[in-house]
Design a protein around this motif. Structure first.
Motif, short mmCIF file in Angstrom:
data_model
loop_
_atom_site.label_atom_id
_atom_site.label_comp_id
_atom_site.label_asym_id
_atom_site.label_seq_id
_atom_site.Cartn_x
_atom_site.Cartn_y
_atom_site.Cartn_z
N GLU A 202 0.80 -1.22 0.00
CA GLU A 202 0.00 0.00 0.00
C GLU A 202 0.84 1.27 0.00
N ALA A 203 2.16 1.14 -0.03
CA ALA A 203 3.03 2.32 0.02
C ALA A 203 3.09 3.01 -1.34
N ALA A 204 3.14 4.35 -1.33
CA ALA A 204 3.26 5.13 -2.57
C ALA A 204 3.69 6.55 -2.19
N ASP A 205 4.24 7.26 -3.17
CA ASP A 205 4.65 8.64 -2.95
C ASP A 205 3.44 9.57 -3.03
N PRO A 206 3.49 10.72 -2.37
CA PRO A 206 2.39 11.69 -2.46
C PRO A 206 2.22 12.16 -3.90
N PRO A 207 1.07 12.74 -4.23
CA PRO A 207 0.85 13.22 -5.60
C PRO A 207 1.77 14.38 -5.94
N ARG A 208 2.15 14.49 -7.20
CA ARG A 208 3.00 15.60 -7.63
C ARG A 208 2.23 16.92 -7.53
N ASP A 209 0.97 16.89 -7.98
CA ASP A 209 0.11 18.06 -7.86
C ASP A 209 -0.60 17.98 -6.51
N ARG A 210 -0.20 18.85 -5.59
CA ARG A 210 -0.72 18.76 -4.23
C ARG A 210 -1.88 19.72 -3.96
N SER A 211 -2.48 20.25 -5.01
CA SER A 211 -3.54 21.24 -4.82
C SER A 211 -4.76 20.65 -4.12
N LYS A 212 -4.99 19.35 -4.29
CA LYS A 212 -6.13 18.71 -3.62
C LYS A 212 -5.69 17.69 -2.57
N PHE A 213 -4.43 17.77 -2.20
CA PHE A 213 -3.88 16.81 -1.23
C PHE A 213 -3.59 17.49 0.10
N HIS A 214 -4.00 16.80 1.19
CA HIS A 214 -3.69 17.28 2.53
C HIS A 214 -3.23 16.11 3.38
N GLU A 215 -2.34 16.38 4.30
CA GLU A 215 -1.87 15.37 5.25
C GLU A 215 -2.26 15.77 6.66
N ALA A 216 -2.87 14.84 7.38
CA ALA A 216 -3.30 15.10 8.75
C ALA A 216 -2.31 14.52 9.74
N VAL A 217 -2.10 15.21 10.82
CA VAL A 217 -1.26 14.67 11.90
C VAL A 217 -1.95 13.47 12.53
N ASP A 218 -3.25 13.58 12.73
CA ASP A 218 -4.05 12.49 13.26
C ASP A 218 -5.50 12.70 12.82
N PHE A 219 -6.36 11.76 13.14
CA PHE A 219 -7.75 11.82 12.69
C PHE A 219 -8.48 13.02 13.26
N MET A 220 -8.11 13.43 14.46
CA MET A 220 -8.79 14.53 15.12
C MET A 220 -8.54 15.88 14.46
N GLN A 221 -7.55 15.95 13.58
CA GLN A 221 -7.26 17.19 12.87
C GLN A 221 -8.19 17.38 11.67
N LEU A 222 -8.99 16.37 11.36
CA LEU A 222 -9.81 16.40 10.15
C LEU A 222 -10.74 17.61 10.06
N PRO A 223 -11.49 17.97 11.12
CA PRO A 223 -12.36 19.15 11.00
C PRO A 223 -11.60 20.42 10.64
N GLU A 224 -10.41 20.57 11.17
CA GLU A 224 -9.58 21.74 10.86
C GLU A 224 -9.20 21.74 9.37
N ILE A 225 -8.83 20.57 8.84
CA ILE A 225 -8.45 20.47 7.43
C ILE A 225 -9.66 20.74 6.53
N ILE A 226 -10.81 20.22 6.90
CA ILE A 226 -12.04 20.45 6.13
C ILE A 226 -12.35 21.94 6.08
N ALA A 227 -12.24 22.60 7.21
CA ALA A 227 -12.50 24.05 7.25
C ALA A 227 -11.53 24.80 6.35
N SER A 228 -10.26 24.38 6.34
CA SER A 228 -9.26 25.03 5.51
C SER A 228 -9.58 24.83 4.02
N ILE A 229 -9.99 23.61 3.65
CA ILE A 229 -10.36 23.34 2.26
C ILE A 229 -11.55 24.19 1.84
N GLU A 230 -12.56 24.24 2.68
CA GLU A 230 -13.76 25.01 2.34
C GLU A 230 -13.46 26.51 2.25
N HIS A 231 -12.52 26.98 3.06
CA HIS A 231 -12.14 28.38 3.01
C HIS A 231 -11.47 28.72 1.68
#
Length: 233
Positions: A202-231
């Motif tokens: 299941e290992a792979a490198d991140p996408p070259r185009d990162r415009s729609k890619f986000h990395e979370a520190v943990d699952f609990m950071q998800l609401p913060e990332i969602i808010a950032s995407i929507e902003h």
């Protein structure tokens, strides 16, 4: 605004890979008189790669690959009791209690009233259904999709079936290869939540185009990332 949040299951919502690692360690002990553990691990991984097209993903395919590997490394002389122990180990995996990862239940519960939630998982149908039922999270999802593999086409079909535009859809998972890359290729947003124990396949490198890619520190950071995407939308 985002309309739909899609979630992987194994090692995103609950522990899974560590049980494969524990069983593989037991497998190495069973065959210690025949082969070094490192070589055995290489042989097993090769068997798993070969067999994905035959058995698909999941515990049953893993058990069959262990049996095949045991026969290979012993020149077909592996004792019957070893085969029996391999089968018993697989049966134990199929009945292991579900243990949710930290923050998952509270985070999913908080997101459910505001978004359509879809669970997208791959593997053996009966085993995945069992885990979803035992997780206690099933009723929070508006849809559940159990697929044989996660490809861009598979994601596109799911998005179409649930009438969710890809650019208003987000996929969350621990596998860069299965959860993030193909979902982004299908037009969705992708959030990678590293688990720490990842199957090599299941290992792979991140996408070259990162415009729609986000990395979370943990699952609990998800609401913060969602808010950032929507902003940013």
């Amino acid at each position: 605004m985002l309309l739909t949040l899609c979630f992987d299951a194994d090692d995103t919502l609950w522990h899974n890979e560590r049980f494969f690692q524990m069983t593989q360690a037991h497998f190495a002990t069973l065959l210690a008189d025949y082969v070094e553990s490192d070589h055995l691990a290489e042989q097993l991984l090769a068997a798993e790669r070969r067999n994905l097209g035959r058995y698909g993903f999941g515990i049953k395919g893993f058990v069959l690959s262990m049996i095949e590997t045991a026969l290979d490394v012993t020149d077909n002389t592996v004792p019957g009791h070893v085969i029996a122990e391999i089968i018993a180990a697989g049966q134990d995996m199929l009945t292991h209690p579900i243990e949710l990862l930290p923050g998952v239940e509270d985070t999913i519960t908080g997101l459910a009233p505001r978004y359509r939630l879809i669970l997208i998982t791959k593997g053996d149908l009966l085993d995945q259904e069992r885990k979803i039922a035992q997780s206690g999270l099933g009723e929070l999802f508006d849809g559940v999709e159990i697929v044989s593999d996660k490809t861009p086409d598979a994601y596109s079909e799911i998005f179409t079936r649930h009438q969710t535009p890809p650019d208003a859809t987000l996929m969350v998972g621990n596998s860069m290869k299965s959860d993030v890359l193909p979902a982004i290729e299908a037009g969705a947003w992708g959030v990678w939540v590293p688990h720490g124990v990842t199957w090599e396949i299941e290992a792979a490198d991140p996408p070259r185009d990162r415009s729609k890619f986000h990395e979370a520190v943990d699952f609990m950071q998800l609401p913060e990332i969602i808010a950032s995407i929507e902003h940013s939308m």
